[in-house]
Design a protein around this motif. Structure first.
Motif, PDB file in Angstrom:
ATOM      1  N   ASP A   1      40.902  65.592 -47.075  1.00 58.13           N
ATOM      2  CA  ASP A   1      42.092  66.364 -47.432  1.00 58.13           C
ATOM      3  C   ASP A   1      43.289  65.414 -47.411  1.00 58.13           C
ATOM      4  OD1 ASP A   1      44.165  68.143 -47.815  1.00 58.13           O
ATOM      5  OD2 ASP A   1      43.938  69.108 -45.855  1.00 58.13           O
ATOM      6  N   LEU A   2      43.447  64.648 -48.479  1.00 59.92           N
ATOM      7  CA  LEU A   2      44.532  63.663 -48.534  1.00 59.92           C
ATOM      8  C   LEU A   2      45.899  64.306 -48.334  1.00 59.92           C
ATOM      9  CD1 LEU A   2      43.426  61.454 -51.584  1.00 59.92           C
ATOM     10  CD2 LEU A   2      43.158  60.936 -49.142  1.00 59.92           C
ATOM     11  N   LEU A   3      46.112  65.469 -48.941  1.00 59.06           N
ATOM     12  CA  LEU A   3      47.421  66.126 -48.884  1.00 59.06           C
ATOM     13  C   LEU A   3      47.763  66.615 -47.481  1.00 59.06           C
ATOM     14  CD1 LEU A   3      47.187  68.201 -52.179  1.00 59.06           C
ATOM     15  CD2 LEU A   3      48.127  65.901 -51.863  1.00 59.06           C
ATOM     16  N   GLY A   4      46.764  66.788 -46.622  1.00 58.52           N
ATOM     17  CA  GLY A   4      46.980  67.269 -45.262  1.00 58.52           C
ATOM     18  C   GLY A   4      47.165  66.168 -44.235  1.00 58.52           C
ATOM     19  N   LEU A   5      47.096  64.912 -44.675  1.00 60.40           N
ATOM     20  CA  LEU A   5      47.264  63.798 -43.733  1.00 60.40           C
ATOM     21  C   LEU A   5      48.731  63.626 -43.355  1.00 60.40           C
ATOM     22  CD1 LEU A   5      44.952  61.167 -45.485  1.00 60.40           C
ATOM     23  CD2 LEU A   5      44.417  62.576 -43.469  1.00 60.40           C
ATOM     24  N   PRO A   6      49.002  63.159 -42.141  1.00 58.24           N
ATOM     25  CA  PRO A   6      50.395  62.882 -41.769  1.00 58.24           C
ATOM     26  C   PRO A   6      50.842  61.493 -42.230  1.00 58.24           C
ATOM     27  CG  PRO A   6      48.971  62.627 -39.856  1.00 58.24           C
ATOM     28  CD  PRO A   6      48.098  63.089 -40.988  1.00 58.24           C
ATOM     29  N   VAL A   7      52.151  61.316 -42.296  1.00 63.75           N
ATOM     30  CA  VAL A   7      52.741  60.006 -42.580  1.00 63.75           C
ATOM     31  C   VAL A   7      52.215  59.005 -41.549  1.00 63.75           C
ATOM     32  CG1 VAL A   7      54.906  58.686 -42.610  1.00 63.75           C
ATOM     33  CG2 VAL A   7      54.834  61.000 -43.571  1.00 63.75           C
ATOM     34  N   GLY A   8      51.901  57.811 -42.001  1.00 64.31           N
ATOM     35  CA  GLY A   8      51.446  56.758 -41.095  1.00 64.31           C
ATOM     36  C   GLY A   8      49.941  56.707 -40.887  1.00 64.31           C
ATOM     37  N   THR A   9      49.207  57.641 -41.494  1.00 65.07           N
ATOM     38  CA  THR A   9      47.750  57.603 -41.404  1.00 65.07           C
ATOM     39  C   THR A   9      47.245  56.314 -42.036  1.00 65.07           C
ATOM     40  OG1 THR A   9      47.559  60.010 -41.521  1.00 65.07           O
ATOM     41  CG2 THR A   9      45.608  58.741 -42.141  1.00 65.07           C
ATOM     42  N   LEU A  10      46.272  55.691 -41.392  1.00 65.62           N
ATOM     43  CA  LEU A  10      45.631  54.511 -41.959  1.00 65.62           C
ATOM     44  C   LEU A  10      44.312  54.930 -42.585  1.00 65.62           C
ATOM     45  CD1 LEU A  10      46.211  51.900 -39.103  1.00 65.62           C
ATOM     46  CD2 LEU A  10      47.564  52.243 -41.186  1.00 65.62           C
ATOM     47  N   LEU A  11      44.100  54.496 -43.826  1.00 69.35           N
ATOM     48  CA  LEU A  11      42.843  54.746 -44.517  1.00 69.35           C
ATOM     49  C   LEU A  11      42.118  53.416 -44.661  1.00 69.35           C
ATOM     50  CD1 LEU A  11      44.096  57.183 -47.306  1.00 69.35           C
ATOM     51  CD2 LEU A  11      42.945  57.767 -45.160  1.00 69.35           C
TER      52      LEU A  11
ATOM     53  N   VAL B   1      49.479  55.539 -45.325  1.00 74.09           N
ATOM     54  CA  VAL B   1      50.003  56.646 -46.117  1.00 74.09           C
ATOM     55  C   VAL B   1      51.512  56.764 -45.898  1.00 74.09           C
ATOM     56  CG1 VAL B   1      49.890  59.140 -46.507  1.00 74.09           C
ATOM     57  CG2 VAL B   1      47.785  57.854 -46.009  1.00 74.09           C
ATOM     58  N   THR B   2      52.263  56.809 -47.019  1.00 76.22           N
ATOM     59  CA  THR B   2      53.721  56.890 -46.942  1.00 76.22           C
ATOM     60  C   THR B   2      54.266  58.258 -47.354  1.00 76.22           C
ATOM     61  OG1 THR B   2      53.893  55.957 -49.169  1.00 76.22           O
ATOM     62  CG2 THR B   2      54.064  54.415 -47.306  1.00 76.22           C
ATOM     63  N   GLY B   3      53.556  58.983 -48.224  1.00 76.38           N
ATOM     64  CA  GLY B   3      54.054  60.280 -48.652  1.00 76.38           C
ATOM     65  C   GLY B   3      53.312  60.825 -49.844  1.00 76.38           C
ATOM     66  N   LEU B   4      53.859  61.899 -50.379  1.00 74.47           N
ATOM     67  CA  LEU B   4      53.272  62.588 -51.529  1.00 74.47           C
ATOM     68  C   LEU B   4      53.797  62.014 -52.837  1.00 74.47           C
ATOM     69  CD1 LEU B   4      53.769  66.260 -50.289  1.00 74.47           C
ATOM     70  CD2 LEU B   4      51.577  65.059 -50.504  1.00 74.47           C
ATOM     71  N   ARG B   5      52.933  62.001 -53.836  1.00 70.72           N
ATOM     72  CA  ARG B   5      53.393  61.650 -55.166  1.00 70.72           C
ATOM     73  C   ARG B   5      54.229  62.806 -55.682  1.00 70.72           C
ATOM     74  NH1 ARG B   5      50.002  61.372 -60.756  1.00 70.72           N
ATOM     75  NH2 ARG B   5      51.697  60.632 -62.073  1.00 70.72           N
TER      76      ARG B   5
ATOM     77  N   ALA C   1      49.452  66.246 -56.586  1.00 73.70           N
ATOM     78  CA  ALA C   1      49.075  65.102 -57.423  1.00 73.70           C
ATOM     79  C   ALA C   1      48.817  63.827 -56.627  1.00 73.70           C
ATOM     80  CB  ALA C   1      50.130  64.857 -58.492  1.00 73.70           C
ATOM     81  N   GLY C   2      48.335  63.963 -55.408  1.00 70.88           N
ATOM     82  CA  GLY C   2      47.926  62.790 -54.643  1.00 70.88           C
ATOM     83  C   GLY C   2      48.968  62.284 -53.675  1.00 70.88           C
ATOM     84  N   ILE C   3      48.603  61.183 -53.042  1.00 66.70           N
ATOM     85  CA  ILE C   3      49.458  60.575 -52.027  1.00 66.70           C
ATOM     86  C   ILE C   3      49.718  59.116 -52.373  1.00 66.70           C
ATOM     87  CG2 ILE C   3      48.667  62.151 -50.226  1.00 66.70           C
ATOM     88  CD1 ILE C   3      46.903  59.811 -49.143  1.00 66.70           C
ATOM     89  N   MET C   4      50.766  58.590 -51.779  1.00 66.43           N
ATOM     90  CA  MET C   4      51.145  57.201 -51.985  1.00 66.43           C
ATOM     91  C   MET C   4      50.951  56.430 -50.684  1.00 66.43           C
ATOM     92  SD  MET C   4      51.861  57.753 -55.083  1.00 66.43           S
ATOM     93  CE  MET C   4      52.415  56.188 -55.712  1.00 66.43           C
ATOM     94  N   SER C   5      50.762  55.118 -50.831  1.00 67.11           N
ATOM     95  CA  SER C   5      50.525  54.294 -49.652  1.00 67.11           C
ATOM     96  C   SER C   5      50.963  52.857 -49.909  1.00 67.11           C
ATOM     97  CB  SER C   5      49.034  54.324 -49.289  1.00 67.11           C
ATOM     98  OG  SER C   5      48.271  53.732 -50.323  1.00 67.11           O
ATOM     99  N   VAL C   6      51.015  52.097 -48.822  1.00 72.65           N
ATOM    100  CA  VAL C   6      51.255  50.655 -48.895  1.00 72.65           C
ATOM    101  C   VAL C   6      50.024  49.959 -48.310  1.00 72.65           C
ATOM    102  CG1 VAL C   6      53.777  50.824 -48.801  1.00 72.65           C
ATOM    103  CG2 VAL C   6      52.477  50.621 -46.672  1.00 72.65           C
TER     104      VAL C   6
END
Length: 180
Positions: free
Chosen positions: A93-103, A113-117, A147-152
């Motif tokens: 559940d990508l949309l349910g992850l909190p900010v700072g989650t590491l994948l 994870v930085t936020g929502l697209r 529409a997904g999540i963004m990350s660095v």
């Protein structure tokens, strides 16, 4: 919590969709090697127009493949890479992850994870009416972005379809995702 990478995509030019690849290489602090959105500072045209010195919090775009199942049910044929994402996953559940989650992606790569697209009108240019399917409102009237999540990229490495995705949650309190 874990899932699977199903498709990887990248494009060296500005187009809405991204071709699927056999693998992508993530570069720490930059993004997907050879992708138009890789870099330390913002690469999305609308963000550059606002302030080209902003940090790039949108280096890697991840999308859950389950969204394509949902869109198909609503009458839209959309495939991985069509909405410009770099990594398509299943089982998380990508949309349910909190900010700072590491994948943890595959053997080496790690994205934070930085936020929502925040989907734009280009989605309707791709398929008329699709924007309303990926942005809506819940029962309380809050905007829901699907529409997904963004990350660095925290740790570089090669990512391939079939790679395992391991979720490492940040310490609490968790902050919900907001658009970036």
């Amino acid at each position: 919590m874990s899932g699977t990478v199903t498709v990887v995509s990248s494009n060296e030019t500005y187009t809405f969709t991204k071709p699927n690849r056999q693998s992508v290489t993530l570069l720490a602090g930059l993004g997907v090697d050879g992708d138009v959105h890789a870099g330390v500072t913002v690469k999305h045209r609308s963000r550059i127009a606002q302030d080209p010195t902003q940090p790039n919090l949108r280096q890697v775009h991840l999308m859950h493949e389950e969204l394509f199942d949902e869109l198909r049910t609503a009458g839209f044929e959309v495939a991985p890479g069509d909405l410009g994402e770099n990594i398509t996953t299943r089982g998380i559940d990508l949309l349910g992850l909190p900010v700072g989650t590491l994948l943890h992606l595959g053997d080496e790569a790690v994205v934070e994870v930085t936020g929502l697209r925040n989907p734009c009108l280009q989605i309707d240019n791709f398929r008329s009416g699709l924007l309303k399917q990926v942005v809506g409102r819940d029962e309380e009237g809050h905007v829901v972005r699907k529409a997904g999540i963004m990350s660095v990229v925290a740790v570089g490495g090669v990512v391939r379809p079939g790679d395992r995705v391991e979720v490492e949650l940040p310490t609490e309190p968790h902050r919900p995702l907001e658009r970036v």
